[in-house]
Design an enzyme around this catalytic site. Structure first.
Site, short mmCIF file in Angstrom:
data_model
loop_
_atom_site.label_atom_id
_atom_site.label_comp_id
_atom_site.label_asym_id
_atom_site.label_seq_id
_atom_site.Cartn_x
_atom_site.Cartn_y
_atom_site.Cartn_z
N TYR A 1 8.82 -35.66 27.15
CA TYR A 1 8.25 -35.22 25.91
C TYR A 1 8.85 -34.27 25.25
CZ TYR A 1 4.23 -33.56 23.07
OH TYR A 1 3.79 -33.25 21.92
N CYS B 1 8.90 -21.81 24.21
CA CYS B 1 9.89 -21.28 23.55
C CYS B 1 11.32 -22.09 23.71
CB CYS B 1 10.31 -20.13 24.18
SG CYS B 1 8.89 -18.89 24.35
N ASN C 1 12.94 -18.06 27.64
CA ASN C 1 12.16 -19.31 27.70
C ASN C 1 11.72 -19.46 29.26
OD1 ASN C 1 13.18 -22.71 27.59
ND2 ASN C 1 11.19 -21.95 27.44
N GLY C 2 10.43 -19.64 29.39
CA GLY C 2 9.77 -19.95 30.60
C GLY C 2 8.46 -19.30 31.09
N GLY D 1 8.70 -24.23 19.77
CA GLY D 1 7.86 -23.14 19.40
C GLY D 1 7.80 -22.73 17.78
#
Ligand code: SF4
Length: 465
Positions: A256, A17, A117-118, A43
């Site tokens: 990345y 996310c 996010n996570g 996302g």
């Protein structure tokens, strides 16, 4: 940086996310829309924005890309000078509309919304406890847990948050918005990125600093591990929900996931990749005619490798940007064709040459094999693969979809055997020490080392889930 192509090929890591939030800026929802655009690579399954005019919170969300979910009417419907947004890739909970965020919690003490996010690693245990106490979950996402924890605590909203957060284990960057206050939170291990900027008289928060540029905001700093920033009409204040913190930023953000123009914990992503490429060249030199990188995330590391080795850097591939979403979750044959649709090897450049091909990581190995094949078909006489991170050998529990050991080809083959599988002349990975040298010591390296920065009990629970 991840693209739709990576979904298509099914051989790159996916993150879960991106979050974006604004306080005290005109047209907050419109700016959040642009911010989410800049985070789209984090996302692509769903997007949402919740906005407040100080009186009511209105939310719009849907499945698909940001540009598919929102139109002018929807954005005009979102009022006020505060907003939080979210782009979703599902790692926990199914990819369905209920799980698209921001989550909206209706409460008799006041509505609030959450963007996360996570990955909460003790989610299963907490959910069981909360359900036993009567909580009813409306989503299968782990992000809803914090909402229920907050509601069950006593005190004002800030106190409730401060009491709820220590119960969470794992990776989280949260934006929590009531009708008139924005709370910005990062987990005590600092696993997922979250940055802060200023814009006019207001504040902007984003998973990646690259999203500040598009709204004209000025980067200030990263939010610190365990920090709870409260922004309200009384100004901005900072608290910490625990003193027991560590700085373990996900190394994969540098390798990345993140855009090259993002700065994470003071280190620019492009510069960090270039540096790891340089270190890789020192560690694993090889005689060749040119250095090329796999677009897009490996290009900076390839430049670094070329810099250090003195071997010219070239563009070896042209990447098509128009592979449609129709092909998501393809079969193996479509994947093979997909590599050709997405990447063309430049035969006039690579033909007759001994190549060093720099890539950021190898997950299952299938894409790397096809890419090498493309170079051979284009006339390359030798292909030496250099990977700008160590071999991936362990699952991630913090929001990246490496869920099983058996998915990772480096758990089955050593580099020499893997070179045989890929059909290359040589293969070398960056060492663990090389990663620390390039990125600093304050990083999580668990998927490369198997050494996790959080409690093993919750992680084992995740493995069983
Ligand atoms: S285990 Fe790997 S992918 Fe997961 S947070 Fe740590 S470095 Fe990132």
């Amino acid at each position: 940086m991840r693209s739709e192509w990576d979904f298509f090929l099914g051989d790159k890591l996916n993150e879960e996310c991106g979050v974006f939030g604004i306080y005290n800026v005109e047209e907050a929802a419109q700016l959040t829309y642009y911010g989410l655009h800049a985070l789209q690579h984090r996302g692509q399954e769903g997007a949402g924005i919740a906005a407040s005019n100080g009186e009511i919170i209105v939310r719009e969300k849907g499945e698909g890309l940001v540009a598919e979910v929102f139109n002018v009417e929807k954005l005009e419907h979102l009022p006020g000078m505060m907003a939080i947004g979210h782009v979703r890739y599902a790692t926990t909970g199914a990819g369905c509309i209920e799980n698209v965020q921001p989550i909206l919690i209706r409460s008799h003490t006041g509505d609030f919304t959450i963007s996360h996010n996570g990955n909460i690693v003790n989610a299963k245990e907490l959910k069981m406890q909360l359900e036993a106490m009567g909580s009813i979950f409306h989503t299968t996402s782990d992000s809803e847990i914090i909402g229920h924890l907050i509601q069950r605590e006593s005190g004002d909203f800030h106190e409730k948050i401060m009491k709820a957060l220590p119960r969470l284990e794992g990776a989280f960057s949260f934006l929590i918005m009531t009708k008139d206050v924005l709370y910005v939170i990062r987990d005590k291990n600092g696993l997922r990125p979250l940055s802060m900027a200023t814009l006019e008289n207001g504040y902007v928060f984003s998973s990646e600093s690259s999203a500040f540029e598009i709204v004209g905001a000025h980067y200030v700093s990263s939010v610190k591990p365990a920090e709870v920033i409260t922004v309200s009409k009384d100004g901005i204040k900072s608290d910490f929900y625990t003193e027991h913190t560590q700085d373990k930023m996900c190394a994969m953000e540098y390798v990345y996931f993140s855009r090259p123009d993002s700065t994470i914990n003071g280190l620019n992503v492009h510069i960090s990749r270039r540096e790891t490429g340089r270190i890789l060249a020192k560690e694993s030199p090889v005689d060749a005619d040119m250095v090329i990188g796999v677009p897009d995330s490996s290009l900076s590391a390839a430049m670094g490798y070329a810099d250090c080795s003195g071997i010219p850097y070239e563009i070896g591939f042209v990447k098509s940007r128009y592979v449609g979403r129709t092909f998501i979750k393809p079969n193996q044959k479509q994947r093979e064709r997909g590599v050709k649709m997405k990447l063309s090897a430049m035969s006039d450049v690579v033909g007759g040459k001994r190549l060093i091909l720099v890539d950021d990581s190898i997950v299952r190995g299938t894409t790397s094999k096809h890419i090498v094949q493309l170079l051979k078909e284009a006339g390359a006489t030798e292909v030496h693969v250099r990977i700008s991170s160590p071999p991936l050998i362990s699952p991630c529990f913090y929001g990246v979809d490496i869920s099983e050991y058996k998915e990772l080809i480096s758990t089955k083959y050593n580099p020499e055997e893997l070179a045989g599988f890929l059909g290359v002349d040589s293969l070398a990975f960056l060492s663990e020490e090389g990663m620390y040298e390039g990125l600093g010591k304050n990083i999580c390296m668990a998927c490369f080392t198997g050494k996790y920065p959080t409690s093993m009990f919750s992680l084992l629970d995740n493995l069983k889930a």
